[in-house]
Design a protein around this motif. Structure first.
Motif, PDB file in Angstrom:
ATOM      1  N   CYS A  11      -6.170   3.838   4.534  1.00 42.27           N
ATOM      2  CA  CYS A  11      -6.856   4.096   3.422  1.00 42.27           C
ATOM      3  C   CYS A  11      -8.527   4.406   3.197  1.00 42.27           C
ATOM      4  O   CYS A  11      -8.966   5.121   3.172  1.00 42.27           O
ATOM      5  CB  CYS A  11      -6.490   2.886   2.626  1.00 42.27           C
ATOM      6  N   CYS A  52      -7.376  -0.806   2.999  1.00 41.96           N
ATOM      7  CA  CYS A  52      -7.202  -1.454   4.411  1.00 41.96           C
ATOM      8  C   CYS A  52      -7.300  -0.260   5.036  1.00 41.96           C
ATOM      9  O   CYS A  52      -7.770   0.774   4.787  1.00 41.96           O
ATOM     10  CB  CYS A  52      -4.963  -1.044   3.661  1.00 41.96           C
ATOM     11  N   CYS A  54       0.446  -1.533   0.015  1.00 43.74           N
ATOM     12  CA  CYS A  54       0.215   0.571   0.324  1.00 43.74           C
ATOM     13  C   CYS A  54       0.915   1.175   0.324  1.00 43.74           C
ATOM     14  O   CYS A  54       1.253   1.655   1.217  1.00 43.74           O
ATOM     15  CB  CYS A  54      -0.788   0.128   1.616  1.00 43.74           C
ATOM     16  N   CYS A  91      -7.530   0.668  -2.538  1.00 48.01           N
ATOM     17  CA  CYS A  91      -6.762  -0.633  -1.675  1.00 48.01           C
ATOM     18  C   CYS A  91      -8.075  -0.364   0.223  1.00 48.01           C
ATOM     19  O   CYS A  91      -8.251   0.686  -0.039  1.00 48.01           O
ATOM     20  CB  CYS A  91      -5.654   0.280  -0.917  1.00 48.01           C
TER      21      CYS A  91
HETATM   22 ZN    ZN Z   1      -3.889   0.929   1.916  1.00 50.05          ZN
END
Ligand code: ZN
Length: 667
Positions: free
Chosen positions: A159, A156, A111, A154
């Motif tokens: 994010c 995650c 990422c 993304c």
């Molecule tokens: Zn991310």
């Protein structure tokens, strides 16, 4: 900087291989302007210590290439990583991997928002800048879509938290997937647009980091970005180019690409050229080094012929690239000599590439514009997940079929003499954009027409979508001036084989004319299916309700669409092929006042006398073939405003540059 050769790391890591490569290149001098040396062989990022060692080696190698007359730079193959590959030898740090909408991660890809990973990128860029390259390419792993096995990251925690800040409300991965899925309601469109804007920012922040690190170490270092169509990333090419240029506005280069790796389906080279053209059209004019991607990936010699390699290169330049980055050298030490036919062909075509480069420059393509913008991904209609790969770009790609009928297509609105609006694409445009299109020439299909009615703009088309037929209809051309002697001709697209709804069109304004009707297999007329209308705002709008973009290659349909495109453009379409033949033509405004038409015979049939009508007041045409000397061709009057030029002896799959004075601008 027209042509570059991208060189696998196996050919520069050791002296004996490097010498062999140089000796081989010396047999075809001036084929390539520059060498771009790949940092690695596999597609995830490498450990930092390896990258530092390679940077040191590059520092010694680059001057050797320069001494031989080449520009010499670096192609960083992986920043965040392309796919999971060679993981045991790749960067393995406890930093955040890219997370997909289903929660799975991409083990080879990081990422870009992870601070630990950002430190790594800074160190890698610094080391590479210290090698003093003429340019540093960032490869096309700087994207979000497609990081095997993850599709659209993304998600995650970092994010998602940033996105929550951007839109002012929290999301989990699951709630974001749920909130964006389903029909494209205004609320969902707005959320999807916000995610695309978020993705633009993810890319921009990574590029900013790269720019800062590169220019802190080496001010003036030319950075380049490799891209494909970047719809999921929000297609912010102008913004990203400015980011890479940095505060000192350093020169930026670009390498547009797409997947056309083998030539068993040769028309794919035209499709890729359109993708290259679209990407080039999204770049500011200040970006003048645009080398298209030319690959037979995974570098297998017979995947793509030498003839295709150079033909494709020329087609990319016809569409908007200003040069070509060749990538056909296999890392395999045994077969350098076997790649000689490609080298020889590229060498022989070098003068033609130079001519294309000089004549076309960054001038826009002109013609029929399949309309799109950077929000195109937001209009994806997949019912269960907005993020899933589906048929979301079919609507954009469909109208490029007009380009195979001898009608020039273009890549942004500035060059449009006709707009093609297909399927769901009207959704992604602002109302005022659609209104402006409808004041010009527009070709619509029935889905796009329905959307315009939903938006309150349908009246400009003069017709409403009527009854639909799922099977057993065919199109019959009516008696109309635009159909000429083809009145009564039939086009049966066999709905039972290739299912597509046929729509009748109901006129709702005075002055609507019909060019075709639907008939059943008893030849009963079941209603009109191709309308034209000149609306009170001065626009000319056609709606096609029967297989508007596919199977449009009957002789009568080709002639009808050519005449229709001319009518829609008010006879400002810059060129149209006259011979009944499968010919692709690009028209470019030209870099020096002379207009350029690039003609590709996209068929195995030769054309002994290919007739093309060019919008030009008078004069002759300079004809530059890919190989051989340029000649002047006379023209003769054709339809009003146009001159006919006959190109003699057009070989199968050959490409021809025509240069001429077009007089007043087409718009
Ligand atoms: Zn991310």
């Amino acid at each position: 900087m027209i042509t570059a050769l991208r060189v696998p790391s196996a050919w520069w890591l050791e002296d004996d291989r490097l010498e062999r490569l140089f000796a081989w290149l010396a047999t075809a001098p001036r084929t390539f302007d520059e060498l771009a040396l790949f940092t690695s062989e596999t597609h995830p990022p490498l450990p930092l210590h390896l990258m530092v060692a390679r940077a040191e080696r590059l520092k010694a190698v680059l001057p050797q290439a320069r001494r031989l007359g080449y520009g010499a730079g670096i192609n960083l193959l992986a920043v965040i990583g392309h796919h999971a590959e060679n993981l045991p030898n790749s960067l393995d740090e406890p930093w955040q991997r890219l997370i997909g909408p289903d929660g799975d991660d991409s083990p080879g890809c990081y990422c870009p928002e992870d601070p630990g990973f950002q430190g790594y990128v800074r160190a890698v860029i610094t080391a590479l800048a210290q090698a003093a390259p003429d340019f540093l390419w960032i490869d096309d792993d700087v994207r979000l879509m497609g990081h095997g096995p993850v599709n659209a990251p993304c998600f995650c925690a970092r994010c998602l938290a940033r996105f929550a800040q951007e839109v002012g409300r929290p999301f989990t991965r699951e709630s974001l997937v749920a909130a964006t899925a389903g029909e494209a309601t205004p609320e969902r469109m707005s959320l999807r647009r916000a995610w695309l804007e978020h993705n633009r920012g993810v890319i921009a922040r990574l590029l900013a980091l790269i720019e800062e690190a590169a220019h802190a170490e080496r001010p003036g270092l030319m950075l380049g970005l490799m891209t494909g169509d970047r719809f999921y990333e929000g297609y912010a090419f102008a913004r990203w180019a400015a980011t890479l240029a940095g505060p000192n506005k350093t020169t930026v280069r670009w390498r547009p690409g797409a997947g056309f790796y083998s030539d068993e389906t040769l028309i794919g080279l035209v499709g890729k050229a359109h993708e290259v053209g679209r990407q080039a059209s999204a770049l500011p004019n200040a970006v003048t080094i645009i080398q298209s991607e030319l690959e037979n990936f995974p570098d297998h010699l017979l995947r793509k012929s030498a003839a295709t390699t150079v033909l494709e290169s020329a087609a990319h330049m016809a569409a908007g690239a200003t040069g070509v980055a060749f990538n056909f050298i296999s890392p395999d030490p045994s077969n350098l000599e076997e790649m000689r036919p490609i080298l020889a062909r590229a060498s022989a075509c070098r003068p033609f590439f130079e001519r294309l480069h000089a004549e076309l420059g960054r001038s826009p393509a002109l013609g029929v514009w399949p309309a799109w913008n950077g929000d195109l991904f937001a209009g994806n209609g997949e019912p269960d997940s907005w993020f899933r790969r589906g048929r979301r770009f079919d609507d954009l790609r469909a109208p490029y079929a007009l380009g195979e009928l001898g009608l020039p297509v273009c890549y942004d609105g500035s060059g449009a003499t006709v707009v093609a609006l297909a399927g769901e694409t009207p959704r992604v445009f602002a109302r005022e954009d659609l209104e402006a299109m409808l004041r010009g020439g527009v070709l619509l299909d029935a889905t796009a027409l329905q959307l315009l009615w939903d938006l309150g703009l349908g009246e400009a088309a003069g017709v409403r979508p009527g009854a639909s037929f799922a099977v057993d209809t065919l199109e019959v051309l009516d008696g109309h001036a635009l159909n000429g002697f083809d009145a009564g001709s039939e086009r049966d697209c066999r709905q039972s084989f290739w299912r597509q709804e046929a729509r009748v069109l109901e006129p709702c304004a005075p002055g609507v004319e019909m060019l075709s009707h639907l008939a059943d297999y008893n030849r009963n007329n079941v209603g009109p299916c191709l309308s034209i209308f000149e609306n009170p705002q001065g626009g000319r709008v056609a709606v096609a309700g029967y297989y508007p973009w596919t199977m449009i290659t009957t002789a009568a349909k080709v002639r009808q669409y050519r005449a229709l495109a001319r009518w829609l453009s008010r006879d400002r379409l810059p060129a149209v092929v006259e011979t009944l033949a499968k010919v692709v033509v690009w028209v470019r405004a030209g870099a020096h006042g002379r207009r350029a038409a690039i003609v590709l015979n996209a068929s195995l049939d030769p054309q002994p006398a290919l007739a093309v009508q060019l919008l030009m007041p008078q004069g002759r045409v300079e004809h530059v073939p890919m190989d051989g000397a340029a000649k002047w061709l006379d023209t003769e009057p054709a339809s009003p405003g146009y001159r006919r030029v006959i190109i003699p002896h057009v070989a199968p799959w050959s490409l021809h540059l025509l240069l001429y004075e077009a007089g007043a601008p087409a718009r």
